[in-house]
Design an enzyme around this catalytic site. Structure first.
Site, PDB file in Angstrom:
ATOM      1  N   LYS A   1       1.018  -0.947  -0.037  1.00  0.00           N
ATOM      2  CA  LYS A   1      -0.134  -0.048   0.053  1.00  0.00           C
ATOM      3  C   LYS A   1       0.968   1.248   0.252  1.00  0.00           C
ATOM      4  O   LYS A   1       0.370   2.266  -0.432  1.00  0.00           O
ATOM      5  CB  LYS A   1      -0.978  -0.088   1.178  1.00  0.00           C
ATOM      6  CG  LYS A   1      -0.227   0.142   2.570  1.00  0.00           C
ATOM      7  CD  LYS A   1      -1.122   0.017   3.574  1.00  0.00           C
ATOM      8  CE  LYS A   1      -0.356   0.308   5.135  1.00  0.00           C
ATOM      9  NZ  LYS A   1      -0.878  -0.262   6.218  1.00  0.00           N
TER      10      LYS A   1
ATOM     11  N   ARG B   1      -6.189   0.855  17.801  1.00  0.00           N
ATOM     12  CA  ARG B   1      -6.916   0.740  16.300  1.00  0.00           C
ATOM     13  C   ARG B   1      -7.732  -0.518  16.292  1.00  0.00           C
ATOM     14  O   ARG B   1      -8.697  -0.579  17.215  1.00  0.00           O
ATOM     15  CB  ARG B   1      -5.712   1.021  15.353  1.00  0.00           C
ATOM     16  CG  ARG B   1      -6.390   1.692  14.065  1.00  0.00           C
ATOM     17  CD  ARG B   1      -5.188   1.930  13.081  1.00  0.00           C
ATOM     18  NE  ARG B   1      -4.801   0.727  12.343  1.00  0.00           N
ATOM     19  CZ  ARG B   1      -3.950   0.521  11.460  1.00  0.00           C
ATOM     20  NH1 ARG B   1      -3.350   1.347  10.760  1.00  0.00           N
ATOM     21  NH2 ARG B   1      -3.453  -0.366  11.041  1.00  0.00           N
TER      22      ARG B   1
END
Ligand SMILES: *Cc1c(COP(=O)(O)O)cnc(C)c1O
Length: 363
Positions: free
Chosen positions: A38, A133
């Site tokens: 990514k 997260r």
């Protein structure tokens, strides 16, 4: 190739070297590497290079990037890193072999969808070890989730994992990873079998290999930055290229000079707002030699994150399509048509590889 600027040059040979170096280091410690693409916006040549140098899987947070890899015929299992949206489950099962997940509602739908598509989808269930997260905070709830998943026909719980150092800036210390291992043992006891994968994090967890205190049970890491840029080793951990054997020059940003003139350093007239509605401070340093580049915030977002390769070049600022440099102290005599080169940080790498105005060139 049309020879357009701005461009990002990607050194595939150095990328291959970095991938192999990281894969070999991990292999010595019994760790599989998931190559995370990514950071380069899923660039297919980047994915191919990683695949051919021995990563176990290719991974991204974005399905469309993994779909490109699949379409390019690159033969590696594909993993989705960001816990999936309910709305992407159908595509997830179609495109990926594996995903990191944390919500039972999504996992139940994934099971249904996998059944429909005649597949078994692998899941790494995520535990939140304090970075706050994704992942289960309540570990008893997580054990119950594992039991439910174990009974699903079209999902295989391949392991558990965690993510650190992203939101909460939590360091992957030995203690943190020991906690993950202890959790994996609880899961194994509840299921009555071994897990294939205990995934101990991202690039930051590689530090445990250099310090020699990686818990033995950790056998999987998801590595992007540490292969693509390898800046964090130096910046955060003081590990020099001599130690890591990694290249730091895989991505180079190049832009063309469209104007070179001597101008005042202090704007002339009534100061209101810049192109983005801000009111920056300007310092009066008299007349300066300045250069304008045909590249701006639209291409790379953050001028502060660009690192000029030429000594004495200072980035003054940028608007959407222009970057303004002060080159008064530079050794080079910049002229129109000259090419100025930059090292990039992680965010810059993501933006420039994701921008249709920036040509990608492989060297
Ligand atoms: C992006 C990401 C990674 C890779 O992080 P790097 O720091 O680039 O190695 C690993 N795991 C997850 C869940 C991610 O989102």
């Amino acid at each position: 190739m049309s020879g357009r600027y701005p461009r990002v040059e990607i050194n595939l040979a150095h990328l291959r070297h970095n991938t192999k170096t990281v894969v070999d280091l991990c292999k010595e410690h019994g760790i599989m590497v998931s190559g995370v693409i990514k950071g380069a916006t899923g660039d297919v040549e980047v994915a191919r290079a990683m695949a051919e140098e021995g990563v176990a899987t290719l991974a991204s947070s974005r399905l469309e990037q993994l779909e490109d890899v699949k379409k390019a015929g690159i033969d590696k299992p594909l993993a989705l890193l960001r816990v999936p949206m309910l709305s992407e489950v159908e595509d997830l099962v179609r495109i990926c072999d594996m995903s990191l997940q944390s919500e039972m509602e999504v996992i139940r739908l994934t099971d249904k969808e996998a059944k429909k598509q005649g597949k078994v989808h692998k899941i790494i269930l995520m535990a939140d070890m304090g970075d706050l997260r994704e992942g289960f905070w309540d570990k008893d709830e997580m054990i119950e989730a594992c039991k439910e998943i174990e009974a699903m026909e079209n999902i295989y719980l391949v392991g558990i994992g965690t993510n650190l150092g992203c939101y909460g800036s939590i360091s992957p210390t030995k203690k943190k990873l020991d906690e993950l291992v202890a959790l994996s043992e609880r899961v194994e006891e509840a299921l009555g079998r071994k897990l294939d994968i205990v995934s101990g994090g991202a690039t930051s967890s590689l530090m445990r290999l250099y310090s020699g205190d990686m818990p033995e049970r950790i056998n999987h890491l998801r590595i992007g930055e540490g292969i693509l840029l390898a800046h964090d080793y130096i910046v955060l951990y003081n590990l020099l290229p001599e130690t890591t054997g990694l290249y730091h020059d895989i991505f180079r940003l190049k832009a063309e000079v469209i104007e070179a003139k001597t101008k005042p350093s202090y704007p002339q007239g009534e100061i209101a707002f810049d192109a983005f509605g801000h009111k920056p401070e300007y310092e009066d340093r008299g007349m300066r030699k300045k250069v304008l580049l045909g590249m701006g915030k639209v291409d790379y977002a953050f001028p502060d994150e660009l690192i000029p390769m030429d000594e004495g070049v200072e980035i003054l600022g940028a608007s959407s399509d222009h970057t303004i440099l002060d080159v008064t102290e530079a050794k080079r005599d910049f002229k129109v048509g000259d090419i100025v080169e930059f090292e990039v940080c992680y965010a810059t790498m993501v933006y420039i590889t994701n921008c249709r105005n920036v040509e990608v060139v492989y060297v």
